[in-house]
Write a protein that holds these residues in place. Structure first.
Motif, PDB file in Angstrom:
ATOM      1  N   CYS A  59       0.800  -1.230   0.000  1.00 51.66           N
ATOM      2  CA  CYS A  59       0.000   0.000   0.000  1.00 51.66           C
ATOM      3  C   CYS A  59       0.829   1.274   0.000  1.00 51.66           C
ATOM      4  CB  CYS A  59      -0.939   0.004   1.198  1.00 51.66           C
ATOM      5  SG  CYS A  59      -0.135  -0.084   2.823  1.00 51.66           S
ATOM      6  N   GLY A  60       2.132   1.190   0.349  1.00 49.56           N
ATOM      7  CA  GLY A  60       2.931   2.398   0.400  1.00 49.56           C
ATOM      8  C   GLY A  60       2.317   3.410   1.356  1.00 49.56           C
ATOM      9  N   THR A  61       2.214   4.653   0.929  1.00 47.44           N
ATOM     10  CA  THR A  61       1.652   5.711   1.782  1.00 47.44           C
ATOM     11  C   THR A  61       0.140   5.852   1.638  1.00 47.44           C
ATOM     12  OG1 THR A  61       2.077   7.382   0.086  1.00 47.44           O
ATOM     13  CG2 THR A  61       3.820   7.017   1.730  1.00 47.44           C
ATOM     14  N   GLY A  62      -0.481   4.902   0.944  1.00 44.93           N
ATOM     15  CA  GLY A  62      -1.933   4.922   0.812  1.00 44.93           C
ATOM     16  C   GLY A  62      -2.464   5.778  -0.312  1.00 44.93           C
ATOM     17  N   LEU A  63      -1.655   6.060  -1.322  1.00 41.06           N
ATOM     18  CA  LEU A  63      -2.103   6.914  -2.418  1.00 41.06           C
ATOM     19  C   LEU A  63      -3.274   6.319  -3.193  1.00 41.06           C
ATOM     20  CD1 LEU A  63       1.370   8.161  -3.689  1.00 41.06           C
ATOM     21  CD2 LEU A  63      -0.429   9.579  -2.679  1.00 41.06           C
ATOM     22  N   ASP A  64      -3.384   4.996  -3.232  1.00 41.84           N
ATOM     23  CA  ASP A  64      -4.510   4.376  -3.937  1.00 41.84           C
ATOM     24  C   ASP A  64      -5.845   4.771  -3.316  1.00 41.84           C
ATOM     25  OD1 ASP A  64      -3.008   2.941  -5.850  1.00 41.84           O
ATOM     26  OD2 ASP A  64      -2.582   1.375  -4.391  1.00 41.84           O
ATOM     27  N   LEU A  65      -5.843   5.088  -2.025  1.00 41.44           N
ATOM     28  CA  LEU A  65      -7.088   5.456  -1.350  1.00 41.44           C
ATOM     29  C   LEU A  65      -7.729   6.695  -1.963  1.00 41.44           C
ATOM     30  CD1 LEU A  65      -5.983   4.953   2.374  1.00 41.44           C
ATOM     31  CD2 LEU A  65      -7.233   3.345   0.910  1.00 41.44           C
ATOM     32  N   LEU A  66      -6.916   7.539  -2.580  1.00 40.52           N
ATOM     33  CA  LEU A  66      -7.429   8.767  -3.186  1.00 40.52           C
ATOM     34  C   LEU A  66      -8.321   8.493  -4.385  1.00 40.52           C
ATOM     35  CD1 LEU A  66      -4.121  10.849  -3.148  1.00 40.52           C
ATOM     36  CD2 LEU A  66      -6.068  11.141  -1.612  1.00 40.52           C
ATOM     37  N   TYR A  67      -8.167   7.336  -5.012  1.00 40.05           N
ATOM     38  CA  TYR A  67      -8.839   7.060  -6.277  1.00 40.05           C
ATOM     39  C   TYR A  67      -9.846   5.917  -6.190  1.00 40.05           C
ATOM     40  CZ  TYR A  67      -4.711   9.733  -7.443  1.00 40.05           C
ATOM     41  OH  TYR A  67      -3.734  10.701  -7.454  1.00 40.05           O
ATOM     42  N   LEU A  68      -9.950   5.269  -5.045  1.00 41.11           N
ATOM     43  CA  LEU A  68     -10.917   4.194  -4.896  1.00 41.11           C
ATOM     44  C   LEU A  68     -12.325   4.758  -4.764  1.00 41.11           C
ATOM     45  CD1 LEU A  68      -9.147   1.796  -2.361  1.00 41.11           C
ATOM     46  CD2 LEU A  68      -9.592   1.357  -4.774  1.00 41.11           C
ATOM     47  N   PRO A  69     -13.319   4.081  -5.347  1.00 43.63           N
ATOM     48  CA  PRO A  69     -14.704   4.484  -5.075  1.00 43.63           C
ATOM     49  C   PRO A  69     -15.036   4.159  -3.623  1.00 43.63           C
ATOM     50  CG  PRO A  69     -14.639   2.389  -6.239  1.00 43.63           C
ATOM     51  CD  PRO A  69     -13.222   2.893  -6.202  1.00 43.63           C
ATOM     52  N   LYS A  70     -16.162   4.627  -3.150  1.00 43.67           N
ATOM     53  CA  LYS A  70     -16.557   4.334  -1.768  1.00 43.67           C
ATOM     54  C   LYS A  70     -16.813   2.833  -1.644  1.00 43.67           C
ATOM     55  CE  LYS A  70     -18.619   7.322   0.669  1.00 43.67           C
ATOM     56  NZ  LYS A  70     -19.560   8.311   1.280  1.00 43.67           N
ATOM     57  N   LEU A  71     -16.017   2.174  -0.819  1.00 38.23           N
ATOM     58  CA  LEU A  71     -16.094   0.720  -0.658  1.00 38.23           C
ATOM     59  C   LEU A  71     -16.459   0.371   0.780  1.00 38.23           C
ATOM     60  CD1 LEU A  71     -12.792  -0.201  -2.547  1.00 38.23           C
ATOM     61  CD2 LEU A  71     -15.110  -0.426  -3.444  1.00 38.23           C
ATOM     62  N   ASN A  72     -17.111  -0.765   0.929  1.00 41.20           N
ATOM     63  CA  ASN A  72     -17.487  -1.222   2.264  1.00 41.20           C
ATOM     64  C   ASN A  72     -16.334  -1.844   3.022  1.00 41.20           C
ATOM     65  OD1 ASN A  72     -20.122  -0.397   1.789  1.00 41.20           O
ATOM     66  ND2 ASN A  72     -20.785  -2.405   1.061  1.00 41.20           N
ATOM     67  N   SER A  73     -15.333  -2.362   2.306  1.00 40.93           N
ATOM     68  CA  SER A  73     -14.248  -3.070   2.975  1.00 40.93           C
ATOM     69  C   SER A  73     -12.926  -2.860   2.243  1.00 40.93           C
ATOM     70  CB  SER A  73     -14.556  -4.575   3.051  1.00 40.93           C
ATOM     71  OG  SER A  73     -13.485  -5.287   3.626  1.00 40.93           O
ATOM     72  N   ILE A  74     -11.970  -2.253   2.932  1.00 39.80           N
ATOM     73  CA  ILE A  74     -10.632  -2.039   2.365  1.00 39.80           C
ATOM     74  C   ILE A  74      -9.594  -2.553   3.356  1.00 39.80           C
ATOM     75  CG2 ILE A  74      -8.967  -0.375   1.460  1.00 39.80           C
ATOM     76  CD1 ILE A  74     -11.303   1.569   1.026  1.00 39.80           C
ATOM     77  N   SER A  75      -8.722  -3.426   2.882  1.00 45.02           N
ATOM     78  CA  SER A  75      -7.566  -3.862   3.654  1.00 45.02           C
ATOM     79  C   SER A  75      -6.317  -3.396   2.926  1.00 45.02           C
ATOM     80  CB  SER A  75      -7.541  -5.391   3.807  1.00 45.02           C
ATOM     81  OG  SER A  75      -8.670  -5.847   4.525  1.00 45.02           O
ATOM     82  N   ALA A  76      -5.263  -3.100   3.672  1.00 46.81           N
ATOM     83  CA  ALA A  76      -4.017  -2.613   3.069  1.00 46.81           C
ATOM     84  C   ALA A  76      -2.841  -3.171   3.845  1.00 46.81           C
ATOM     85  CB  ALA A  76      -3.984  -1.089   3.082  1.00 46.81           C
ATOM     86  N   ILE A  77      -1.842  -3.668   3.112  1.00 42.38           N
ATOM     87  CA  ILE A  77      -0.663  -4.212   3.780  1.00 42.38           C
ATOM     88  C   ILE A  77       0.609  -3.704   3.115  1.00 42.38           C
ATOM     89  CG2 ILE A  77      -1.955  -6.286   4.424  1.00 42.38           C
ATOM     90  CD1 ILE A  77       0.835  -6.984   2.137  1.00 42.38           C
ATOM     91  N   ASP A  78       1.671  -3.639   3.910  1.00 46.68           N
ATOM     92  CA  ASP A  78       2.988  -3.262   3.399  1.00 46.68           C
ATOM     93  C   ASP A  78       4.034  -3.842   4.344  1.00 46.68           C
ATOM     94  OD1 ASP A  78       3.915  -0.929   1.213  1.00 46.68           O
ATOM     95  OD2 ASP A  78       5.417  -1.384   2.739  1.00 46.68           O
ATOM     96  N   ILE A  79       5.215  -4.100   3.841  1.00 43.07           N
ATOM     97  CA  ILE A  79       6.297  -4.659   4.656  1.00 43.07           C
ATOM     98  C   ILE A  79       6.925  -3.613   5.566  1.00 43.07           C
ATOM     99  CG2 ILE A  79       8.190  -4.239   3.028  1.00 43.07           C
ATOM    100  CD1 ILE A  79       7.617  -7.495   4.993  1.00 43.07           C
ATOM    101  N   THR A  80       6.690  -2.335   5.249  1.00 44.91           N
ATOM    102  CA  THR A  80       7.343  -1.242   5.959  1.00 44.91           C
ATOM    103  C   THR A  80       6.364  -0.538   6.904  1.00 44.91           C
ATOM    104  OG1 THR A  80       8.727  -0.903   3.992  1.00 44.91           O
ATOM    105  CG2 THR A  80       8.721   0.845   5.641  1.00 44.91           C
ATOM    106  N   LYS A  81       6.670  -0.530   8.188  1.00 51.58           N
ATOM    107  CA  LYS A  81       5.765   0.029   9.188  1.00 51.58           C
ATOM    108  C   LYS A  81       5.482   1.507   8.956  1.00 51.58           C
ATOM    109  CE  LYS A  81       4.931   0.528  14.146  1.00 51.58           C
ATOM    110  NZ  LYS A  81       4.503   1.934  14.016  1.00 51.58           N
ATOM    111  N   SER A  82       6.495   2.271   8.597  1.00 50.23           N
ATOM    112  CA  SER A  82       6.279   3.704   8.388  1.00 50.23           C
ATOM    113  C   SER A  82       5.299   3.955   7.247  1.00 50.23           C
ATOM    114  CB  SER A  82       7.606   4.409   8.113  1.00 50.23           C
ATOM    115  OG  SER A  82       8.243   3.874   6.960  1.00 50.23           O
TER     116      SER A  82
END
Length: 207
Positions: free
Chosen positions: A51-74
């Motif tokens: 997911c990185g810094t979550g930039l995909d969230l800016l372009y997603l339509p309104k969804l009922n369920s979103i999960s996001a994972i990344d290897i880097t805690k920051s």
């Protein structure tokens, strides 16, 4: 330190986190187009893998369920902050994309933006993404790949050692990565930047 490891990715992407959005700013129109082509529905359960810094969230339509994972805690922390700013409920976790901690057939779509060219074992990552997809689910891919079933050209080969050290492999083949998985390529086209990037939409078989 070997370049193609989770440890190295954690180190360099922890360093990049504060400036990541600026680094990839030019890619945002392509990121948006990739998500639009997926034609996601509000009821879809979606996983953002890498997911990185979550930039995909800016372009997603309104969804009922979103999960996001990344290897880097920051990066995960930044995704959580961005989700809060956007008023979105996102289950964001630190997790290895090569060993997903989700059940089989848990998601309707998996977004793979700028991860398959970075992760140490892209084949294993792809296998895991397919595993957690429901039959008929979609893999939404935007990354640096060679043209279908072709080999890397001279420019890619020359750039790859430096690019691999800094961030990413530029010689990978999405069709080789898909391997023997029971999937169908619905869309595959250049995404600009001198042909280095591609938009790819893939569907898991209905079984």
């Amino acid at each position: 330190m070997p370049m193609n490891t989770n440890r190295w990715n954690r180190l360099r992407y922890s360093f990049y986190t504060p400036i990541y959005d600026k680094i990839v700013r030019a890619l945002e129109p392509a990121r948006k187009k990739s998500i639009e082509k997926a034609n996601l529905d509000q009821s879809d359960k979606v996983l953002i893998l890498g997911c990185g810094t979550g930039l995909d969230l800016l372009y997603l339509p309104k969804l009922n369920s979103i999960s996001a994972i990344d290897i880097t805690k920051s990066m995960v922390d930044q995704t959580t902050r961005r989700a809060n700013e956007l008023g979105l409920e996102v289950d964001a976790r630190v997790m290895d994309g090569q060993n997903l901690e989700f059940e089989n057939a848990a998601f309707d779509a998996v977004i793979l933006h700028l991860i398959l060219a970075v992760i140490p074992d892209p084949n294993r990552c792809f296998d895991e993404a397919v595993r957690v997809l429901k039959p008929g689910g979609k893999l939404v891919v935007f990354d640096k790949f060679v043209q279908a079933h072709s080999k890397a050209g001279l420019l890619r080969k020359m750039l790859n050692p430096v690019m691999t050290f800094l961030a990413t492999d530029v010689t990978r083949d999405i069709y080789a990565i898909a391997g023997n998985n029971d999937v169908e390529f619905l869309y595959d086209d250049e995404a600009g930047f001198i042909g280095f990037f591609r938009h790819v939409l893939i569907q898991k078989s209905e079984e």
